[in-house]
Design a protein around this motif. Sequence first.
Motif, PDB file in Angstrom:
ATOM      1  N   LEU A  76     -38.525 -30.947   0.223  1.00  0.00           N
ATOM      2  CA  LEU A  76     -39.675 -30.872  -0.667  1.00  0.00           C
ATOM      3  C   LEU A  76     -40.976 -30.947   0.115  1.00  0.00           C
ATOM      4  CD1 LEU A  76     -37.491 -33.261  -1.962  1.00  0.00           C
ATOM      5  CD2 LEU A  76     -38.727 -32.472  -3.984  1.00  0.00           C
ATOM      6  N   GLU A  77     -42.061 -30.577  -0.561  1.00  0.00           N
ATOM      7  CA  GLU A  77     -43.402 -30.746  -0.027  1.00  0.00           C
ATOM      8  C   GLU A  77     -44.050 -31.966  -0.670  1.00  0.00           C
ATOM      9  OE1 GLU A  77     -45.252 -26.629   1.346  1.00  0.00           O
ATOM     10  OE2 GLU A  77     -44.813 -26.623  -0.809  1.00  0.00           O
ATOM     11  N   PRO A  78     -45.102 -32.519  -0.042  1.00  0.00           N
ATOM     12  CA  PRO A  78     -45.711 -33.747  -0.571  1.00  0.00           C
ATOM     13  C   PRO A  78     -46.197 -33.665  -2.013  1.00  0.00           C
ATOM     14  CG  PRO A  78     -46.420 -33.404   1.687  1.00  0.00           C
ATOM     15  CD  PRO A  78     -45.650 -32.172   1.280  1.00  0.00           C
ATOM     16  N   ASP A  79     -46.554 -32.455  -2.497  1.00  0.00           N
ATOM     17  CA  ASP A  79     -47.024 -32.349  -3.879  1.00  0.00           C
ATOM     18  C   ASP A  79     -45.888 -32.309  -4.892  1.00  0.00           C
ATOM     19  OD1 ASP A  79     -45.961 -29.823  -3.556  1.00  0.00           O
ATOM     20  OD2 ASP A  79     -47.821 -28.734  -3.904  1.00  0.00           O
ATOM     21  N   GLY A  80     -44.641 -32.401  -4.385  1.00  0.00           N
ATOM     22  CA  GLY A  80     -43.488 -32.413  -5.267  1.00  0.00           C
ATOM     23  C   GLY A  80     -42.741 -31.104  -5.363  1.00  0.00           C
ATOM     24  N   THR A  81     -43.253 -30.049  -4.728  1.00  0.00           N
ATOM     25  CA  THR A  81     -42.589 -28.747  -4.776  1.00  0.00           C
ATOM     26  C   THR A  81     -41.226 -28.804  -4.100  1.00  0.00           C
ATOM     27  OG1 THR A  81     -44.717 -27.606  -4.724  1.00  0.00           O
ATOM     28  CG2 THR A  81     -42.771 -26.313  -4.127  1.00  0.00           C
ATOM     29  N   LEU A  82     -40.194 -28.399  -4.826  1.00  0.00           N
ATOM     30  CA  LEU A  82     -38.845 -28.341  -4.264  1.00  0.00           C
ATOM     31  C   LEU A  82     -38.677 -27.024  -3.521  1.00  0.00           C
ATOM     32  CD1 LEU A  82     -35.946 -29.555  -4.064  1.00  0.00           C
ATOM     33  CD2 LEU A  82     -35.415 -28.292  -6.172  1.00  0.00           C
ATOM     34  N   LEU A  83     -38.429 -27.101  -2.226  1.00  0.00           N
ATOM     35  CA  LEU A  83     -38.268 -25.907  -1.399  1.00  0.00           C
ATOM     36  C   LEU A  83     -36.813 -25.482  -1.278  1.00  0.00           C
ATOM     37  CD1 LEU A  83     -40.700 -26.817   1.528  1.00  0.00           C
ATOM     38  CD2 LEU A  83     -41.151 -25.277  -0.402  1.00  0.00           C
ATOM     39  N   LEU A  84     -35.910 -26.450  -1.240  1.00  0.00           N
ATOM     40  CA  LEU A  84     -34.502 -26.137  -0.991  1.00  0.00           C
ATOM     41  C   LEU A  84     -33.629 -27.247  -1.538  1.00  0.00           C
ATOM     42  CD1 LEU A  84     -32.387 -24.314   0.521  1.00  0.00           C
ATOM     43  CD2 LEU A  84     -32.733 -25.806   2.499  1.00  0.00           C
ATOM     44  N   PRO A 249     -52.000 -40.195   0.922  1.00  0.00           N
ATOM     45  CA  PRO A 249     -52.880 -39.717  -0.155  1.00  0.00           C
ATOM     46  C   PRO A 249     -52.460 -38.335  -0.628  1.00  0.00           C
ATOM     47  CG  PRO A 249     -53.961 -39.487   1.978  1.00  0.00           C
ATOM     48  CD  PRO A 249     -52.711 -40.281   2.225  1.00  0.00           C
ATOM     49  N   GLY A 250     -52.430 -38.184  -1.951  1.00  0.00           N
ATOM     50  CA  GLY A 250     -52.064 -36.899  -2.530  1.00  0.00           C
ATOM     51  C   GLY A 250     -50.573 -36.678  -2.682  1.00  0.00           C
ATOM     52  N   TRP A 251     -49.752 -37.602  -2.203  1.00  0.00           N
ATOM     53  CA  TRP A 251     -48.307 -37.437  -2.351  1.00  0.00           C
ATOM     54  C   TRP A 251     -47.900 -37.716  -3.790  1.00  0.00           C
ATOM     55  CZ3 TRP A 251     -44.154 -37.767   1.749  1.00  0.00           C
ATOM     56  CH2 TRP A 251     -44.602 -37.253   2.967  1.00  0.00           C
ATOM     57  N   HIS A 252     -46.891 -37.000  -4.241  1.00  0.00           N
ATOM     58  CA  HIS A 252     -46.431 -37.134  -5.619  1.00  0.00           C
ATOM     59  C   HIS A 252     -45.985 -38.577  -5.890  1.00  0.00           C
ATOM     60  CE1 HIS A 252     -44.175 -36.416  -9.308  1.00  0.00           C
ATOM     61  NE2 HIS A 252     -44.789 -35.247  -9.388  1.00  0.00           N
ATOM     62  N   PRO A 253     -46.281 -39.099  -7.100  1.00  0.00           N
ATOM     63  CA  PRO A 253     -45.924 -40.488  -7.413  1.00  0.00           C
ATOM     64  C   PRO A 253     -44.436 -40.810  -7.260  1.00  0.00           C
ATOM     65  CG  PRO A 253     -47.478 -39.646  -9.031  1.00  0.00           C
ATOM     66  CD  PRO A 253     -47.094 -38.479  -8.171  1.00  0.00           C
ATOM     67  N   ARG A 254     -43.571 -39.799  -7.426  1.00  0.00           N
ATOM     68  CA  ARG A 254     -42.155 -40.141  -7.312  1.00  0.00           C
ATOM     69  C   ARG A 254     -41.768 -40.468  -5.862  1.00  0.00           C
ATOM     70  NH1 ARG A 254     -41.374 -34.503  -8.662  1.00  0.00           N
ATOM     71  NH2 ARG A 254     -40.361 -33.282  -7.015  1.00  0.00           N
ATOM     72  N   PHE A 255     -42.537 -39.962  -4.897  1.00  0.00           N
ATOM     73  CA  PHE A 255     -42.260 -40.288  -3.505  1.00  0.00           C
ATOM     74  C   PHE A 255     -42.760 -41.693  -3.176  1.00  0.00           C
ATOM     75  CE2 PHE A 255     -43.062 -35.499  -2.887  1.00  0.00           C
ATOM     76  CZ  PHE A 255     -41.790 -35.201  -3.342  1.00  0.00           C
ATOM     77  N   THR A 256     -43.943 -42.023  -3.641  1.00  0.00           N
ATOM     78  CA  THR A 256     -44.458 -43.372  -3.394  1.00  0.00           C
ATOM     79  C   THR A 256     -43.660 -44.413  -4.168  1.00  0.00           C
ATOM     80  OG1 THR A 256     -46.149 -43.027  -5.102  1.00  0.00           O
ATOM     81  CG2 THR A 256     -46.766 -42.567  -2.810  1.00  0.00           C
TER      82      THR A 256
END
Length: 369
Positions: A76-84, A249-256
């Motif tokens: 995934l990317e930090p904004d929550g986008t699932l890449l694979l 900063p800017g990372w999706h809340p589910r990661f934090t």
Amino acid sequence: MTISIIGAGLGGLTLARVLHVNGIHAVVYEREPSRGARGQGGMLDIHSGQQALRDAGLIEQFFAIARGEGQDMRLLEPDGTLLLQEDTPDDAPLLRPEVDRADLRALLLDSLPDDAVRWGHAFQSAGNGLLRFADGSAAEYDLLVGADGAASRVRPLLTGARPAHIGKNVVEIGIPDVDRTHPDLAAMVGRGTYWVLGNGISLAAQRNGDGRVRIGLSFYNTAEDWFATSGIPFADPAAAKARLIELLPGWHPRFTALIAACDDTVVPRSIAALPVGLTWPSAPDITLLGDAAHLMPPTGQGANMALLDGAVLGLALAAHPDDFPTAVKEYEREMFDRTGAAARMSADMHELLTAPDAGRKMLEFFQPG
């Protein structure tokens, strides 16, 4: 002819096991006081190293403890986008299964005679066929094998090369018994590796066999003294986790949320590596294996190379039981070529991970074209 191995890690134990299978006795000296003296780390991705376990006669036992589902991956990317997202079928071959390092080490230890490992022997020096230990004891050797890891004390007997910081600092944290304590996060992470990449930072969450999710937060392009300047108060776990979240900063809340759910184990690790392609003039009575010989960035190669080192050296010694110098030269030729290529690949992967768009670059790596 006495073979002495310094270090009861995966490489040293594999060497002892392959020698044992071939009727050759070796003694492993380990500084830790017992096999359970400390934790052994998290999961390992064992691929090329499976050949070493075959040579050691342990491949079926390995498959019994390996976790095929550990091959699952979500990128995934930090904004929550699932890449694979890769989910491993239950009947998929165990090409790159995960295994708990502690379980693999226990398998190797249990495969050796009771007297093969001498615990509580901290190596201090060697010369003229005599080992000296920190407690004042000594032992003779005809061949000394340094399998004592990144901070090897045997390495200086062969080369002046020392590990250097690679611009990466990692904070290790984790969530115990995740299925019970945080079932929502357990479902998000899945059965294998959950990997978020971007902006010079990576978060790698990995399901372990004991139900713990181990999380490594890697900060790239950072100085060796970064922990001292990062503002992370390691003595206060709650405040340390809060500071780690501030550093995203800017990372999706589910990661934090993963970080907030962790327990009080917060461990800083500064990452170093030996020069790529390191070699040394062959010595008749000393050699190195594993991280002592070729410490490289942690990209899934190190444990496999250590296992192979132990097997290749063991088979060379079995082929030349009365000619250690020839066996060592044969082993080192193969090892230098094999691990040099692995170190170059690991260095390239490390560079890829430092990129601002590392997630997209990693997706291209997994799905070229």
